[in-house]
Design a protein around this motif. Structure first.
Motif: not given
Length: 533
Positions: A221-234
């Motif tokens: 879960d904690s890594v999914t949120r980092l990935c999701a935010m990384n994609l959103l910011l891009h």
């Protein structure tokens, strides 16, 4: 405009203050993720003059007006409440906890750092690259273990450049790209950027690229949120104030079942040889048992995680779909299930290229890895693999994470060889053209032949052998003991001449990697041999 480097340094400097309170790098990046999401959702609702998608009372303004213990308590409740929601809110805030116990420092992070920056007005390159910079710094923290979720970006760039992802060709059509072990999203970002920079996209293609092309699966879960935010910011996925559209990344066990079919799979499955499950008996004693994956669509049942990911990736490829996968050495030579899987893969797929990676390039220590490139093919009697081309970037190559880090240029010769041409061809493959796909590719460099399903890999491109690049026929491969694909031919210069030995720190780092790899294997054996209680 704020530069990515300056923004990273600004955010990272404050992390050093919080470190005094025992906050880890990973905890800090996670707290930034929560707060950045709330701030951007507020900015976008104001810009559009629409109500915020964040429930009232748990939004950014509610944090700004509080101080002291009231702020810490409200922030904790905000995370708990948003974590119960579905959709994007659930992905970002699921199981979220406040790790900043000092209200004054929490207030400073909110007011002085995040609120003073207009994040929505920053370009995707600036804020996205800044967040990527934080993720890389987090990966460098060896104790935190985050390095296992971070693949070296130069390696990702070379893999994507070799695969040459393309946009959909018509209305409603989109190339689908999946990473079933996506970590913080490096492969998905690189594929997105490659398509965006190398092709003139119409409005529909841009829409599909943003939402409908990229798919990521992550177990934690904690890594999914980092990935999701990384994609959103891009700029990938829905906006932060649109919670109805789904994110391109979800939390699930990719190996549990087939989760779709895709044109391209790019992946670096997690390191660690065995899958295991922890058993707790009535006395509260715990033990670990190997978890063997049994699936009807797999060629063999095994507890070897990487062998299972290799089988899984084959199952989720469309016919003529293409894959580039980072795999450890044991996948190339392990007997039993490993031999069964390699034999089936060589027959049912065009396994055309293997890149032997150098040591010292991953944050996880003790890793000897490779990149395997293959295309899925329709069933037929004749094996699809005719030649396996192997590029040896390991022998007589010495890299470290800091003093001699892997650069994209270190992979130029491999990319040139991959496309069957000179460095000029490699340059075409990397640069591409604005209106059409890159001219250089391993398929004879003819657009009409690139995805021709009726021609095998050996017949549709011309490659030349070199000192580091050699081909091995299917007949040669299946005659090898256990179909061992761990093939090398270059002489190790350090064994030939003591004057050619690498620097002492490089030797020491390689010894550490070998010892840690051996210790990890012995630990797995010890767990397997432990008697049941």
């Amino acid at each position: 405009m704020t530069a990515p480097g300056a923004l990273v340094q600004k955010l990272w400097n404050y992390c050093n203050i919080l470190r005094d309170d025992g906050l880890s790098y990973g905890d800090y990046v996670e707290q930034l993720t929560f707060l950045l999401f709330l701030k951007m959702a507020d900015e976008q609702s104001r810009l559009r003059g629409t109500p915020s998608a964040i429930p009232k009372g748990f939004d950014w303004p509610s944090l700004l007006k509080l101080d002291g213990d009231d702020l810490e308590i409200h922030y904790r409740h905000t995370l708990e409440e948003l974590g119960k929601r579905s959709g994007m809110l659930g992905i970002i805030f699921r199981k979220a906890q406040n790790k900043i116990q000092d209200p004054a420092k929490l207030r400073r992070l909110i007011v002085d750092l995040i609120d003073k920056e207009q994040w929505s007005s920053l370009s995707a390159d600036v804020k996205g690259d800044a967040y990527e910079g934080l993720l890389q710094k987090n990966a460098e923290d060896v104790k935190g273990g985050a390095g296992q979720y971070f693949t070296p970006r130069p390696l990702i760039a070379a893999m994507v450049g070799a695969i040459v992802p393309q946009p959909g060709s018509g209305a409603g059509q989109a190339v689908t790209i999946c990473d079933p072990a996506c970590g913080t999203g490096g492969f998905l970002l690189a594929a997105h950027d490659y398509i965006a920079k190398h092709y003139k996209l119409d409005r529909e293609q841009k829409k599909k690229l943003k939402s409908g092309t990229l798919f990521g699966i992550e177990l934690v879960d904690s890594v999914t949120r980092l990935c999701a935010m990384n994609l959103l910011l891009h700029g990938i996925g829905p906006e932060a104030d649109n919670l109805t559209d789904g994110m391109p990344v979800v939390t699930k066990d990719a190996l549990a079942a087939k989760h779709g079919e895709y044109d391209i799979v790019l992946a670096n499955p997690p390191f660690g040889k065995k899958s295991s499950v922890t058993i707790v008996n009535e006395a509260g004693e715990t033990s670990k048992e190997s978890l063997i994956i049994n699936r009807d669509d797999f060629w063999a049942s095994t507890s070897n995680k990487q062998l299972n990911f290799l089988q899984h990736i084959f199952t989720i490829l469309k016919q003529h779909g293409r894959a580039a996968v980072v795999l450890p050495d044991n996948v190339l030579f392990e007997g039993g299930a490993g031999e069964t899987i390699r034999r089936a893969l060589l027959k049912q797929a065009d396994v055309h290229t293997l890149l032997r990676l150098p040591t010292g390039i991953f944050y996880a220590q003790g890793v000897k890895a490779n990149v395997l490139f293959f295309d899925r093919k329709p069933a037929q009697e004749k094996p699809w693999t005719q030649k396996l081309w192997i590029y040896d970037l390991r022998t007589n190559q010495h890299f470290t994470l800091k003093e001699n880090a892997l650069k994209r240029t270190d992979l130029d010769d491999f990319v040139a060889c991959y496309f069957g041409g000179t460095s000029a061809v490699s340059s075409k493959a990397r640069a591409g053209t604005a209106a059409s796909p890159p001219a250089g590719n391993r398929h004879d460099r003819k657009e009409s032949d690139r995805f021709n399903p009726d021609r095998s890999g050996a017949n549709r491109f011309e490659r030349k052998e070199s000192e580091r690049f050699r081909s091995f026929s299917y007949e040669e491969l299946i005659k090898r003991d256990k179909i061992n694909l761990d093939i090398f031919w270059l002489k190790d210069e350090s064994l030939e001449d003591s004057a050619n030995l690498p620097d002492p720190e490089v030797i020491a780092a390689e010894i550490v990697e070998d010892l840690e790899a051996a210790l990890a294997q012995f630990a797995e054996i010890a767990v397997d041999l432990k008697p049941d209680r």
